[in-house]
Design a protein around this motif. Structure first.
Motif, short mmCIF file in Angstrom:
data_model
loop_
_atom_site.label_atom_id
_atom_site.label_comp_id
_atom_site.label_asym_id
_atom_site.label_seq_id
_atom_site.Cartn_x
_atom_site.Cartn_y
_atom_site.Cartn_z
N VAL A 1 0.87 -1.18 0.00
CA VAL A 1 0.00 0.00 0.00
C VAL A 1 0.91 1.23 0.00
N LEU A 2 0.84 2.03 -1.04
CA LEU A 2 1.79 3.11 -1.24
C LEU A 2 1.61 4.24 -0.23
N ASN A 3 2.71 4.70 0.34
CA ASN A 3 2.73 5.76 1.34
C ASN A 3 2.70 7.12 0.64
N GLN B 1 13.41 -6.36 -5.03
CA GLN B 1 13.22 -5.00 -4.49
C GLN B 1 12.26 -4.26 -5.39
N ILE B 2 11.29 -3.57 -4.80
CA ILE B 2 10.38 -2.74 -5.59
C ILE B 2 11.06 -1.39 -5.83
N PRO C 1 3.40 -6.33 -10.36
CA PRO C 1 2.00 -6.65 -10.67
C PRO C 1 1.01 -6.16 -9.63
N ASN C 2 1.48 -5.88 -8.42
CA ASN C 2 0.56 -5.48 -7.35
C ASN C 2 0.43 -3.98 -7.19
N LEU C 3 1.08 -3.21 -8.06
CA LEU C 3 0.98 -1.75 -7.99
C LEU C 3 0.67 -1.21 -9.37
N PRO C 4 -0.44 -0.49 -9.53
CA PRO C 4 -0.76 0.13 -10.82
C PRO C 4 0.15 1.33 -11.05
#
Length: 557
Positions: free
Chosen positions: A110-112, A151-152, A341-344
């Motif tokens: 979940v992006l901060n 790493q993302i 894949p889990n972040l647009p």
């Protein structure tokens, strides 16, 4: 695909100059302008032909050094980039680890929001183009402190590109000329930090602390526009000041909040660039300069002795003052980059593209952030020069030393002395004592109020300059006395009785007739000798200006 969720975080809250002498760091100005819009396959610094520093060895050859940097700054946020775990330095090992940080199956990022805002703010301050659409990628590699095995990061399309950082280089025999230099910024990207590996050599084991895993980082990639360690260190210090002024990172290198990797190569001017090496994890500006300068000289020595430079990763051993090989990079590592894949895609807006009726909590407005940018160090320096008439290099020193600008401004508020005199005392006497005893400004035994009172005594001619230095020395002893008390106890007040001073001058003249004769014969040094003799007789309690006036009157000069 749904728009990315944004989570609120909290903020934290703060040009630099190098010296150019003796040919250690001379070069023509680095080129300015934007880089190509194409995003390269790796975030490592690309080497390009540049006008760089030239160094002569034994009068035989000239060498040009090329230096580029990759800087990782920890974002000031209460929580991590993709999880709600707290961010706190020196917390007990593995006490700040969420399920996502530990890479448990089924957990999602979940992006901060705070981290995104910090990246946009930093990009704007560094004259970058902010991409309204940026992408997240997975960078795969295996190491024990990276639980997910990837790493993302933002390899393909980062949040900001094509910026510039201006820093000042102090040149000339007296270091009195500040020359602005520009280093291009290739990109700024958001990415996760890894955990920390603690190697226990006695037990032949490695311990893993995941408190740092997932902490938000800004990776700032500087193009190879620098040519020596001092230039690189100055550019990093300037970036550090900007990050602190923005509040986007505390950039405390001692706590690992700012880490630098340096890419270094040497070549003969006009020839193709040499093979580069990378010096990893430099966590001190002083060590950064030393490591780069050592590596440049090592490569020159190696090539002049008929050897070759390996494309390798090296570390800097600060105790030995040299770089050491860690691993070679000849076989290029395949990180198998792939879209996360889990972040647009991360979509940002400006005033022209903001949808009508958009929820402010779910969108980030670039123009709105631009309006909230605080005063940057370069503006602060200009104000100091204009307001107090100080030299530009003095404004650099005030900002470069942590806490010194605030100390200076507090003294200015409380004293009647001229700003130039305050500047001289703060930068010469006060800072000199700090450096002599290796103290920070916050550890100084002399407060701004005490220095202001001392300068008032000096300004009102209650004490002489030499007496003022005595008082300052007493203040440094931490005995809790005020300047006024010290002056009274040690009887350091200037003689105010003009008649007594005239009589004393007359006595000195009678006792030294040859010096008087020299004065009348226009010997320029003789009058100063008389002044010194009078001051000695008064134990330095007489104003030398007043003494000179009396002597000139008596000698009819």
């Amino acid at each position: 695909m749904a728009a990315p969720m944004l989570r609120w975080g909290c903020r934290g809250r703060r040009w630099a100059f190098a010296r150019v002498d003796g040919g250690s760091c001379h070069r023509r100005g680095a080129p300015t302008g934007s880089t190509s819009n194409r995003i390269r396959g790796e975030s490592s610094v690309a080497q390009q032909p540049l006008h760089t520093a030239q160094k002569t060895r034994k009068g035989e050859h000239k060498w040009a050094a090329v230096v580029g940097l990759e800087i990782h700054a920890q974002i000031s946020s209460n929580s991590k980039l993709f999880s709600g775990s707290q961010v706190r330095f020196s917390a007990p090992p593995n006490s700040l680890v969420s399920f996502f940080d530990a890479s448990l199956p089924g957990t999602l990022p979940v992006l901060n929001r705070r981290c995104v805002e910090a990246a946009v703010m930093t990009g704007l301050a560094l004259n970058c183009h902010i991409n309204k659409k940026s992408l997240f990628d997975r960078k795969h590699y295996f190491y024990a402190d990276l639980p997910a095995g990837y790493q993302i990061t933002q390899q393909r399309l980062p949040i900001a590109v094509n910026g510039s950082l201006i820093y000042g280089v102090c040149a000339g025999k007296k270091q009195s000329q500040v020359i602005p230099k520009t280093v291009r910024i290739k990109q700024i990207q958001l990415e996760q930090d890894s955990g920390k590996s603690l190697h226990d050599n006695l037990r032949s084991q490695t311990l893993i602390d995941l408190n740092r895993a997932g902490v938000g980082l800004l990776e700032v990639v500087l193009e190879p526009d620098m040519s020596c360690g001092e230039e690189a260190a100055t550019a990093v210090r300037e970036l550090q000041l900007i990050l602190q002024a923005l509040g986007t990172s505390q950039a405390n290198m001692a706590e690992g909040q700012l880490r630098v990797d340096a890419n270094i190569s040497v070549h003969h001017p006009g020839e193709p660039l040499g093979v580069r090496t990378e010096v990893k994890n430099l966590n001190s500006i002083r060590f950064l300069a030393k490591a780069i300068d050592y590596e440049i000289q090592r490569q020159i020595n190696e090539l002049e002795n008929g050897g070759e430079i390996l494309n390798e990763t090296r570390s800097f051993h600060h105790k030995l003052g040299c770089t050491m090989s860690m691993r070679d990079k000849e076989g290029k590592q395949d990180y198998r980059f792939m879209p996360e894949p889990n972040l647009p895609p991360l979509v940002l807006y400006d005033a022209t593209s903001l949808p009508a009726g958009a929820d402010p909590q779910q969108v980030i407005n670039i123009d709105q952030i631009r309006e909230t940018l605080p005063e940057l160090p370069s503006v602060t320096r200009e104000k100091l020069v204009q307001q107090y008439g100080m030299l530009l290099e003095h404004s650099f020193t005030l900002l470069n030393e942590v806490g010194l600008l605030e100390f200076f401004q507090n003294v200015i508020k409380e004293t009647r002395a001229e700003p130039k005199k305050v500047t001289s005392w703060v930068l010469n006497t006060f800072l000199g004592y700090l450096k002599q005893q290796n103290l920070a400004v916050s550890e100084s035994p002399v407060t701004p109020s005490a220095l202001a009172e001392l300068l008032d005594l000096l300004d009102s001619r209650t004490i002489s300059s030499s007496a003022a230095k005595q008082v300052f020395e007493e203040l440094w002893k931490r005995e809790g006395k005020t300047p006024g008390q010290i002056v009274s106890e040690k009887q350091l007040e200037l003689m105010q009785d003009q008649g007594a001073l005239e009589q004393l001058c007359h006595s000195v003249m009678e006792a030294h007739p040859q010096v008087v004769m020299d004065v009348k014969n226009r010997n320029p040094r003789a009058i100063n000798k008389l002044i010194g003799l009078v001051r000695k007789a008064t134990q330095s309690r007489a104003d030398p200006v007043m003494i000179k006036e009396i002597l000139e009157k008596k000698l009819s000069l």
